[in-house]
Design a protein around this motif. Structure first.
Motif, mmCIF file in Angstrom:
data_model
loop_
_atom_site.group_PDB
_atom_site.id
_atom_site.type_symbol
_atom_site.label_atom_id
_atom_site.label_comp_id
_atom_site.label_asym_id
_atom_site.label_seq_id
_atom_site.Cartn_x
_atom_site.Cartn_y
_atom_site.Cartn_z
ATOM 1 N N ASP A 112 -22.324 0.596 54.411
ATOM 2 C CA ASP A 112 -21.889 1.172 53.139
ATOM 3 C C ASP A 112 -20.557 0.607 52.670
ATOM 4 N N LEU A 113 -19.838 -0.102 53.537
ATOM 5 C CA LEU A 113 -18.509 -0.579 53.172
ATOM 6 C C LEU A 113 -18.536 -1.520 51.962
ATOM 7 N N PRO A 114 -19.383 -2.570 51.947
ATOM 8 C CA PRO A 114 -19.422 -3.427 50.750
ATOM 9 C C PRO A 114 -19.814 -2.663 49.487
ATOM 10 N N SER A 115 -20.718 -1.704 49.629
ATOM 11 C CA SER A 115 -21.147 -0.920 48.465
ATOM 12 C C SER A 115 -19.986 -0.113 47.891
ATOM 13 N N LEU A 116 -19.166 0.432 48.779
ATOM 14 C CA LEU A 116 -17.996 1.174 48.318
ATOM 15 C C LEU A 116 -17.026 0.257 47.587
ATOM 16 N N LEU A 117 -16.763 -0.911 48.164
ATOM 17 C CA LEU A 117 -15.843 -1.853 47.525
ATOM 18 C C LEU A 117 -16.364 -2.297 46.163
ATOM 19 N N ASN A 118 -17.685 -2.352 46.024
ATOM 20 C CA ASN A 118 -18.288 -2.738 44.750
ATOM 21 C C ASN A 118 -18.086 -1.688 43.667
ATOM 22 N N LYS A 119 -17.699 -0.488 44.063
ATOM 23 C CA LYS A 119 -17.454 0.571 43.081
ATOM 24 C C LYS A 119 -16.104 0.417 42.397
ATOM 25 N N LEU A 120 -15.269 -0.477 42.905
ATOM 26 C CA LEU A 120 -13.999 -0.757 42.247
ATOM 27 C C LEU A 120 -14.252 -1.636 41.029
ATOM 28 N N HIS A 121 -13.684 -1.253 39.893
ATOM 29 C CA HIS A 121 -13.967 -1.957 38.650
ATOM 30 C C HIS A 121 -12.679 -2.499 38.032
ATOM 31 N N ALA A 122 -12.701 -3.777 37.682
ATOM 32 C CA ALA A 122 -11.572 -4.419 37.016
ATOM 33 C C ALA A 122 -12.116 -5.586 36.191
ATOM 34 N N PRO A 123 -11.955 -5.565 34.876
ATOM 35 C CA PRO A 123 -12.602 -6.572 34.025
ATOM 36 C C PRO A 123 -12.112 -8.001 34.242
ATOM 37 N N TYR A 124 -10.883 -8.160 34.761
ATOM 38 C CA TYR A 124 -10.352 -9.508 34.966
ATOM 39 C C TYR A 124 -10.414 -9.947 36.432
ATOM 40 N N GLY A 125 -11.125 -9.185 37.250
ATOM 41 C CA GLY A 125 -11.379 -9.639 38.604
ATOM 42 C C GLY A 125 -10.732 -8.805 39.703
ATOM 43 N N LYS A 126 -11.274 -9.004 40.914
ATOM 44 C CA LYS A 126 -10.777 -8.354 42.131
ATOM 45 C C LYS A 126 -10.489 -9.459 43.143
ATOM 46 N N TYR A 127 -9.280 -9.478 43.669
ATOM 47 C CA TYR A 127 -8.845 -10.562 44.544
ATOM 48 C C TYR A 127 -8.247 -9.988 45.827
ATOM 49 N N LEU B 188 -11.552 6.102 52.106
ATOM 50 C CA LEU B 188 -11.632 4.929 51.236
ATOM 51 C C LEU B 188 -12.282 5.286 49.904
ATOM 52 N N GLN B 189 -13.318 6.097 49.950
ATOM 53 C CA GLN B 189 -14.003 6.486 48.721
ATOM 54 C C GLN B 189 -13.065 7.256 47.792
ATOM 55 N N ARG B 190 -12.246 8.140 48.355
ATOM 56 C CA ARG B 190 -11.284 8.875 47.528
ATOM 57 C C ARG B 190 -10.252 7.919 46.924
ATOM 58 N N THR B 191 -9.839 6.927 47.717
ATOM 59 C CA THR B 191 -8.886 5.946 47.218
ATOM 60 C C THR B 191 -9.493 5.136 46.068
ATOM 61 N N ILE B 192 -10.752 4.754 46.217
ATOM 62 C CA ILE B 192 -11.444 3.999 45.174
ATOM 63 C C ILE B 192 -11.500 4.799 43.875
ATOM 64 N N GLN B 193 -11.771 6.080 43.975
ATOM 65 C CA GLN B 193 -11.794 6.926 42.783
ATOM 66 C C GLN B 193 -10.422 6.953 42.110
ATOM 67 N N THR B 194 -9.373 7.049 42.918
ATOM 68 C CA THR B 194 -8.011 7.072 42.373
ATOM 69 C C THR B 194 -7.671 5.754 41.699
ATOM 70 N N ILE B 195 -8.063 4.646 42.328
ATOM 71 C CA ILE B 195 -7.800 3.333 41.729
ATOM 72 C C ILE B 195 -8.521 3.191 40.403
ATOM 73 N N ASN B 196 -9.782 3.556 40.363
ATOM 74 C CA ASN B 196 -10.546 3.425 39.119
ATOM 75 C C ASN B 196 -9.983 4.303 38.007
ATOM 76 N N GLN B 197 -9.388 5.434 38.371
ATOM 77 C CA GLN B 197 -8.784 6.313 37.373
ATOM 78 C C GLN B 197 -7.593 5.662 36.672
ATOM 79 N N GLN B 198 -7.028 4.623 37.293
ATOM 80 C CA GLN B 198 -5.891 3.913 36.676
ATOM 81 C C GLN B 198 -6.348 2.909 35.624
ATOM 82 N N ASN B 199 -7.654 2.690 35.507
ATOM 83 C CA ASN B 199 -8.213 1.700 34.560
ATOM 84 C C ASN B 199 -7.537 0.340 34.712
ATOM 85 N N GLY C 234 -18.436 -7.150 48.534
ATOM 86 C CA GLY C 234 -17.814 -6.065 47.768
ATOM 87 C C GLY C 234 -17.280 -6.504 46.418
ATOM 88 N N GLY C 235 -17.515 -7.779 46.069
ATOM 89 C CA GLY C 235 -17.129 -8.253 44.753
ATOM 90 C C GLY C 235 -15.728 -8.814 44.650
#
Length: 285
Positions: free
Chosen positions: A109-124, A76-87, A147-148
């Motif tokens: 740690d699961l919610p903390s990992l999900l919180n590392k996903l960043h999107a300025p217009y929201g996460k749904y 999941l952490q690797r996936t999160i990094q890949t998602i964030n790389q897409q901006n 997890g936001g």
């Protein structure tokens, strides 16, 4: 006793999987290699209802992690990094976070990992069938909230950019929830560009009678195992007609994600896990 065509096909599929399993390299590849071959698929969406302000707006979809069934937090952490790389501008999760939430010992740690996903217009996010049942429904809800992520369950939000907007709609799970699309669309102006999130894809034939422009779904896992002649070997209910990729229906465009994890069988063959990146574009002249 006569057997149905579906049962007959499933029996054949089991036989093929059995043969498939005795091949040492094929087993190793499908069990350990391909499930780690994450792909990023890009889709351009051209539609006349997309406001000019949302030109090149980026939506990232991920789906069906099934954490606990051969998919762990390191993946999941690797996936999160890949998602964030897409901006991404928005991130959407289309269900099935944990494979068996009533049994999974939720890692703090699961919610903390999900919180590392960043999107300025929201996460749904929306519920999948594996997210319901037992105490899982409430637990998954809390984890995603921590997890936001904002739950869309038979409701919608308007995504604003300046004076422009589009609509993001989410349905409860079709198999184990109580989906209500008319309720979810209450107050939505039909002329607004509208995206529907629903876990199971096969309801698209019905949903296209509503003012929906795009449907994003998961659930199918892309069949998990694809073989020449036999095609998709593992297709769950409500993901048997529309299994992966882009389907252009009469009144909407359907995109079905192959997802990230596996379920029932810990294999992927000719069916790599994926995240999807959607680029909103003004309609071609």
């Amino acid at each position: 006793m006569a057997i149905t065509r579906r049962t007959f096909i499933k029996n054949i599929a089991r036989s093929v999987i059995g043969v498939f399993g005795v091949s040492g390299f094929s087993y190793y590849y499908a069990r350990y290699l391909e499930p780690e071959m994450l792909t990023v698929n890009h889709h351009s969406i051209h539609h006349p209802s997309i406001p000019e302000a949302f030109e090149s707006f980026k939506i990232v979809q991920f789906s069906d992690t099934h954490i606990g069934f051969h998919y762990d937090l390191t993946q999941l952490q690797r996936t999160i990094q890949t998602i964030n790389q897409q901006n991404p501008d928005i991130i959407v999760f289309t269900g099935d976070l944990v494979d068996k939430p009533h049994m999974y010992p939720f890692d703090p740690d699961l919610p903390s990992l999900l919180n590392k996903l960043h999107a300025p217009y929201g996460k749904y996010w929306i519920y999948g069938n594996h997210d319901h049942g037992g105490y899982g429904t409430e637990k998954i809800h809390q984890v995603m909230k921590d997890g936001g992520f904002t739950l869309l369950q038979n409701n919608h939000v308007r995504i604003h950019k300046g004076d422009s907007q589009f609509v993001l709609v989410g349905l409860d799970d079709v198999l184990l929830g109580q989906p209500d699309l008319p309720k979810a669309l209450t107050g939505v102006v039909p002329s607004l560009f509208t995206i529907l999130l629903v876990h199971e894809p096969d309801g698209a034939d019905h949903y296209q009678s509503y003012p929906i422009d795009i449907q994003l779904s998961g659930h199918s896992h892309g069949g998990q195992i694809q073989l020449p002649v036999f095609g998709y070997l593992v297709t769950p209910p409500m993901a048997e007609k529309y299994v992966e990729g882009h389907y252009k229906l009469k009144n909407l465009d359907l995109f079905v994600s192959r997802g990230l994890g596996t379920t029932r069988l810990p294999y992927r063959f000719l069916c790599r896990p994926e995240i999807s990146v959607f680029h909103l574009q003004l309609a071609k002249v």
